[in-house]
Design a protein around this motif. Sequence first.
Motif, PDB file in Angstrom:
ATOM      1  N   PHE A  51       0.800  -1.253  -0.136  1.00 20.91           N
ATOM      2  CA  PHE A  51       0.113   0.133  -0.074  1.00 20.91           C
ATOM      3  C   PHE A  51       0.941   1.389  -0.176  1.00 20.91           C
ATOM      4  N   GLN A  52       2.024   1.192   0.498  1.00 18.48           N
ATOM      5  CA  GLN A  52       2.855   2.408   0.575  1.00 18.48           C
ATOM      6  C   GLN A  52       3.203   2.483  -0.912  1.00 18.48           C
ATOM      7  N   ALA A  53       3.625   1.437  -1.549  1.00 22.06           N
ATOM      8  CA  ALA A  53       4.100   1.315  -2.789  1.00 22.06           C
ATOM      9  C   ALA A  53       2.954   1.919  -4.094  1.00 22.06           C
ATOM     10  N   ALA A  54       1.688   1.594  -3.681  1.00 20.51           N
ATOM     11  CA  ALA A  54       0.501   2.029  -4.442  1.00 20.51           C
ATOM     12  C   ALA A  54       0.326   3.437  -4.393  1.00 20.51           C
ATOM     13  N   ARG A  55       0.568   3.918  -3.102  1.00 23.24           N
ATOM     14  CA  ARG A  55       0.477   5.545  -3.167  1.00 23.24           C
ATOM     15  C   ARG A  55       1.523   6.121  -3.549  1.00 23.24           C
TER      16      ARG A  55
END
Length: 280
Positions: A257-261
């Motif tokens: 999810f940090q990568a997605a953001r």
Amino acid sequence: MATEDVARGVILTGLIGMDIQGSRSPEMHEAEAAAQGFALRYRLLDLAQPPEQDADLAQTLEMVRAAGFAGVNVTHPFKQRVMALLDELSDEARAIGAVNTVVFRDGRSTGHNTDSYGFAEGFERQLGGVALDRVVQVGAGGAGAATAMAMVKLGCRELVIVDPQATRAADLVARLPGGIARAATRPVAAEIADAQGIINATPIGMEGHPGVPVDAALLRPDLWVADVVYFPLETALLAAARAIGCRTAHGGDMAVFQAARAFDLFTGHPANRERMAARF
């Protein structure tokens, strides 16, 4: 090569850190871009490995900016050091005191923090509904600042910060809103004895940093245990916790999810969260 990629319309991104060869970020970012129909190249800039091992953080940051990168992720041990090298900081990065995503746009560099968002999303998925009255967090570095902010947003009532550097723990406590956090004042065993959950926000347990951040003998079945480490997904801490019946959360969802953001920020195209999670 980078100049040629930019000329062909390829979006260049990457990760700056040390001992990051096990990172899954290149695959996640490149596959999501391909699924959306555009080209993205994600490069590992490992300052512990050749050819980057003789470069420092400032040199590496300037190199990627000059090469036309849209941005870079930043990981251990540079999340706090990088802040002084940037033109601007997002409100969240400034509040957390750590940067894990740098965006280059219009000749300026802006630091963001997507780790807090990533940890909160992963926590809710894996440990949604657990008690948050009293939580012990080990680590007050860049990752620890992000997880602590996430715990504030998730409604933790008391967060106890444990760090070998007492001043670092105190500094983090001072930055957190709401007065819910304090630096540990008792031995770790005593702090954990009346806690409901433990967060490992240190690199201990990841490949190249073996061990456990707290003595496994301090664990008990009614505790929940969360780890920011995702390589490996089951750290020694999580294995010990699972063995006695604790609910656990690995760092994989935080990584996704940090990568997605970060992908959103780099490309201007919202990442498909479920698709990225399915690939991890």
